[in-house]
Design a protein around this motif. Structure first.
Motif, PDB file in Angstrom:
ATOM      1  N   THR A 133     -10.482   4.625  -4.148  1.00 26.02           N
ATOM      2  CA  THR A 133      -9.730   5.586  -3.334  1.00 26.02           C
ATOM      3  C   THR A 133     -10.135   5.483  -1.864  1.00 26.02           C
ATOM      4  O   THR A 133      -9.316   5.713  -0.982  1.00 26.02           O
ATOM      5  N   ILE A 134     -11.395   5.104  -1.617  1.00 28.50           N
ATOM      6  CA  ILE A 134     -11.783   4.847  -0.228  1.00 28.50           C
ATOM      7  C   ILE A 134     -11.014   3.633   0.282  1.00 28.50           C
ATOM      8  O   ILE A 134     -10.484   3.618   1.392  1.00 28.50           O
ATOM      9  N   GLY A 151      -4.571   2.395   4.002  1.00 29.90           N
ATOM     10  CA  GLY A 151      -3.561   3.244   4.639  1.00 29.90           C
ATOM     11  C   GLY A 151      -3.825   3.352   6.128  1.00 29.90           C
ATOM     12  O   GLY A 151      -2.905   3.222   6.947  1.00 29.90           O
ATOM     13  N   ARG A 152      -5.093   3.575   6.492  1.00 31.96           N
ATOM     14  CA  ARG A 152      -5.440   3.702   7.910  1.00 31.96           C
ATOM     15  C   ARG A 152      -5.191   2.391   8.643  1.00 31.96           C
ATOM     16  O   ARG A 152      -4.595   2.368   9.714  1.00 31.96           O
ATOM     17  N   ALA A 166      -7.377   4.588   1.021  1.00 33.74           N
ATOM     18  CA  ALA A 166      -7.245   5.343   2.265  1.00 33.74           C
ATOM     19  C   ALA A 166      -7.504   4.439   3.468  1.00 33.74           C
ATOM     20  O   ALA A 166      -6.834   4.534   4.497  1.00 33.74           O
ATOM     21  N   LYS A 167      -8.481   3.526   3.338  1.00 31.34           N
ATOM     22  CA  LYS A 167      -8.761   2.597   4.444  1.00 31.34           C
ATOM     23  C   LYS A 167      -7.585   1.661   4.668  1.00 31.34           C
ATOM     24  O   LYS A 167      -7.207   1.375   5.807  1.00 31.34           O
ATOM     25  N   ASN A 197      -1.138   7.967  -5.107  1.00 28.57           N
ATOM     26  CA  ASN A 197      -2.352   8.789  -5.013  1.00 28.57           C
ATOM     27  C   ASN A 197      -2.659   9.603  -6.265  1.00 28.57           C
ATOM     28  O   ASN A 197      -3.135  10.725  -6.175  1.00 28.57           O
ATOM     29  N   ALA A 198      -2.387   9.017  -7.418  1.00 28.07           N
ATOM     30  CA  ALA A 198      -2.777   9.695  -8.654  1.00 28.07           C
ATOM     31  C   ALA A 198      -4.284   9.568  -8.880  1.00 28.07           C
ATOM     32  O   ALA A 198      -4.884  10.370  -9.582  1.00 28.07           O
ATOM     33  N   GLN A 199      -4.880   8.543  -8.319  1.00 25.06           N
ATOM     34  CA  GLN A 199      -6.329   8.295  -8.388  1.00 25.06           C
ATOM     35  C   GLN A 199      -6.851   8.086  -9.803  1.00 25.06           C
ATOM     36  O   GLN A 199      -8.030   8.278 -10.069  1.00 25.06           O
ATOM     37  N   ASN A 200      -5.975   7.640 -10.714  1.00 22.69           N
ATOM     38  CA  ASN A 200      -6.449   7.246 -12.040  1.00 22.69           C
ATOM     39  C   ASN A 200      -7.317   6.004 -11.944  1.00 22.69           C
ATOM     40  O   ASN A 200      -8.253   5.824 -12.726  1.00 22.69           O
ATOM     41  N   ILE A 229       0.816  -1.210   0.000  1.00 20.47           N
ATOM     42  CA  ILE A 229       0.000   0.000   0.000  1.00 20.47           C
ATOM     43  C   ILE A 229       0.855   1.268   0.000  1.00 20.47           C
ATOM     44  O   ILE A 229       0.476   2.284  -0.584  1.00 20.47           O
ATOM     45  N   LYS A 256     -10.915   6.504 -11.541  1.00 26.54           N
ATOM     46  CA  LYS A 256     -11.503   7.170 -12.704  1.00 26.54           C
ATOM     47  C   LYS A 256     -11.781   6.177 -13.830  1.00 26.54           C
ATOM     48  O   LYS A 256     -12.762   6.315 -14.555  1.00 26.54           O
TER      49      LYS A 256
END
Ligand code: HEM
Ligand code: SF4
Ligand code: SF4
Ligand code: FES
Lengths: 286, 260
Positions: free
Chosen positions: B237-238, B244-245, B241-242, B222-225, B217, B228
């Protein structure tokens, strides 16, 4: 099936992969990011008369070299080193996937490199006083007591920086590109770091935090713009000009900018030989 | 929207490759226009008569597909420079993208090509194994009642469950390359999916340990392509981030607990 545990023989970098990448993110925020915020706030005071005071305050800090090495140089070297590896291992594709996020991702890496180049030149000239841009080099010098100063030290922090920036378009360009790159990189880095660490989970949270990062970007960018504007429009006083001329004269003769602790004094500039003297600031360091 | 003027002929520029390690080359084919064609129906027309625009006899183009309704992911390829499913790529829309020009078809670039437009997506399936993409209920003993789930958890898990392992998210990801070890968005989605299941959570520590290894991870930029291009609107992306958390918390716990 791919092995799920890293073999014990794997390299140090592999075993501490996660930690190193989180440290990369952390160093970007603290200390580097926090330092940049304070630094730009200080620079903004070029627009006011408090800049010299701030500079003197920094120079009066105890264990300055220790703070510099462990608080700045090593973290920056670590962050920049890993950052360069990430930058050159990515496969950029903004040509086909023109999303805002993809542009930010690419810009994060471009501005990282620009900031690195800028930081190196900036520190080499202003901190280590390498005269790599000749007389256009922004440098830090202690003042001279010149005729008209009443025998007092003429502080030159504002004047040397401002006049160097005025002296060449190259220096202005270097500062504009370097500083705004760093500001974008920091603001966008704060936005991605919140995802990296798992603070902003949902799209809504990421959007909200995005607004905060835009505000941080605008704040730091306007500080920087104020400092640059103040430098470009700075009018040196006659006394400052005389003191600076002295400094340049020494530079032309010796190839180095005179600084506290420089020994021996260049020929003809021994303290007793001329009535203008390089004045050491009062000994505050241990 | 349907463009007003339709061409008589549709031109396809197709990247071909005869074998796994062979050099790729381009060939151009023409297909008579009909309304409501999709890319696969055009590939079928080309297979019927594999003659290039120059009149040279070629061989049918090889591609992979199964469901023909955008749920299996097998037919994914790069169409006009953008990754998507060829079964649901409508020619009328593609023509709007290219105007008078050619429609280009290429295999995905982040997976080894088997032949022509057919790629080997094994890396994704290996990752599902590596990250224990299942709920462990093997055995003959009575497992009792299933766990209770809140509607909120259900909703997120449903969205994550839609992943069809097509590879779009990996193709568009600037961090994912043909030969690096990055795991990629779809697996992050599945890790979060199975960690969110009350029974699946039993394997959470193992999944998170694996997620902290090289390619895990922390390598997401974090380009978030990914989110999309995902055709199934998987909330990647959720999930990232999850993940990551979860790894942040997991690593702090590990630091203070230590590994036995
Ligand atoms: C001006 C000083 C710098 C500051 C304040 C800074 C700050 C940051 C921050 C806060 C992040 C976010 C980390 C995350 O997403 O978790 C970041 C990421 C990054 N920085 Fe810097 N950085 C600086 C200099 C550099 C330099 C010199 C480079 C070298 C090229 C660099 C390359 C990168 C890269 C590639 C990333 C993305 C890492 C990733 O997303 O995995 N940075 N930086
Ligand atoms: S997450 Fe979306 S894009 Fe990625 S493999 Fe699954 S369905 Fe395809
Ligand atoms: S957020 Fe960007 S780097 Fe991360 S998996 Fe998605 S496309 Fe790749
Ligand atoms: S054939 Fe299954 S998604 Fe296209």
């Amino acid at each position: 099936m791919t092995q799920s545990a890293v073999a014990p023989s794997s390299s140090f970098l592999d075993r501490h992969h996660f930690l190193l990448r989180r440290l990369h993110s952390l160093t970007g925020i603290m200390p580097i990011g926090v330092f940049v915020m304070f630094h730009l706030f200080t620079n903004m005071q070029m627009a006011f008369s408090t800049f010299q005071h701030e500079v003197d305050w920094i120079h009066s800090m105890p264990a300055l070299l220790f703070l510099e090495v462990f608080g700045l140089w090593l973290p920056i070297a670590f962050h920049a080193g890993l950052g360069l590896i990430y930058t050159f291992n990515a496969k950029y594709n903004t040509r086909h996937y023109r999303y805002g996020g993809n542009w930010r991702y690419t810009l994060q890496r471009v501005t990282g490199i620009l900031a690195l180049i800028f930081i190196l030149v900036h520190v080499a000239t202003l901190r280590w006083r390498w005269p790599i841009l000749g007389e256009h080099t922004p440098f830090f010098a202690w003042g001279w007591a010149v005729p008209g100063s009443g025998g007092e030290l003429v502080p030159l922090a504002t004047a040397t920086t401002a006049l160097a920036i005025q002296s060449s378009l190259l220096v202005i360009l270097l500062y504009v590109v370097g500083v705004f790159s760093a500001v974008f990189h920091l603001a966008n880095g704060l936005w991605t770091a919140a995802i990296t660490w798992g603070l902003t989970l949902t799209q809504q949270a990421q959007r909200r935090w995005g607004y905060v990062c835009i505000a941080i970007f605008l704040g730091l960018a306007s500080f920087s713009a104020m400092a640059l504007y103040a430098s470009v429009t700075y009018q040196a006083s006659e006394v400052e000009k005389a003191s600076l001329a002295k400094t340049l004269e020494v530079y032309r003769q010796t190839g180095v900018y005179p600084h506290k602790g420089d020994k021996p004094h260049p020929p003809g500039h021994e303290p007793e030989a001329v009535e203008t003297r390089l004045i050491m600031p009062p000994a505050t360091d241990p | 929207m349907i463009a007003p003027k339709k061409p008589e002929i549709i031109t396809f520029r197709i990247k071909r490759q005869d074998a796994r390690d062979a050099q790729p080359y381009w060939e151009v084919f023409e297909v008579p226009y009909k309304p409501n064609l999709n890319v696969i129906s055009c590939l079928q027309l080309i297979a019927e008569n594999p003659v290039t625009r120059e009149g040279r006899q070629s061989r049918p183009v090889v591609w992979d597909c199964s469901c023909l309704e955008e749920v299996c992911g097998a037919c994914t390829m790069v169409i006009n420079g953008r990754v998507r499913q060829s079964c649901s790529a409508l020619v009328d829309q593609l023509l709007e993208e290219v105007g008078e020009g050619e429609i280009t078809l290429e295999p995905m670039t982040k997976f080894p090509v088997v032949r022509d437009l057919w790629v080997d997506r094994q890396r994704m399936f290996d990752n599902l194994l590596r990250f224990k993409g299942w709920v462990p209920i093997d055995g003959t003993h009575d497992l009792g009642e299933g766990p209770k789930e809140s509607p909120e958890e259900q909703e997120l898990r449903y969205e994550l469950s839609r992943c069809m392992t097509c590879g779009c998210c990996l193709e568009a990801c600037p961090q994912f390359t043909l030969d690096n070890d990055f795991i990629g968005a779809n697996t992050f989605g599945q890790v979060v999916y199975f960690n969110a299941h009350k029974t699946g959570r039993v394997l959470m520590n193992e999944r998170l340990d694996a997620l902290m290894e090289p390619g895990g991870i922390a390598d997401c930029g974090n380009a978030q392509n990914c989110v999309k291009v995902c055709p199934k609107d998987v909330p990647l992306t959720i999930a990232i981030a999850k993940a990551g958390r979860q790894t942040t918390v997991h690593s702090i716990k590990r630091f203070f607990t230590g590994k036995r």
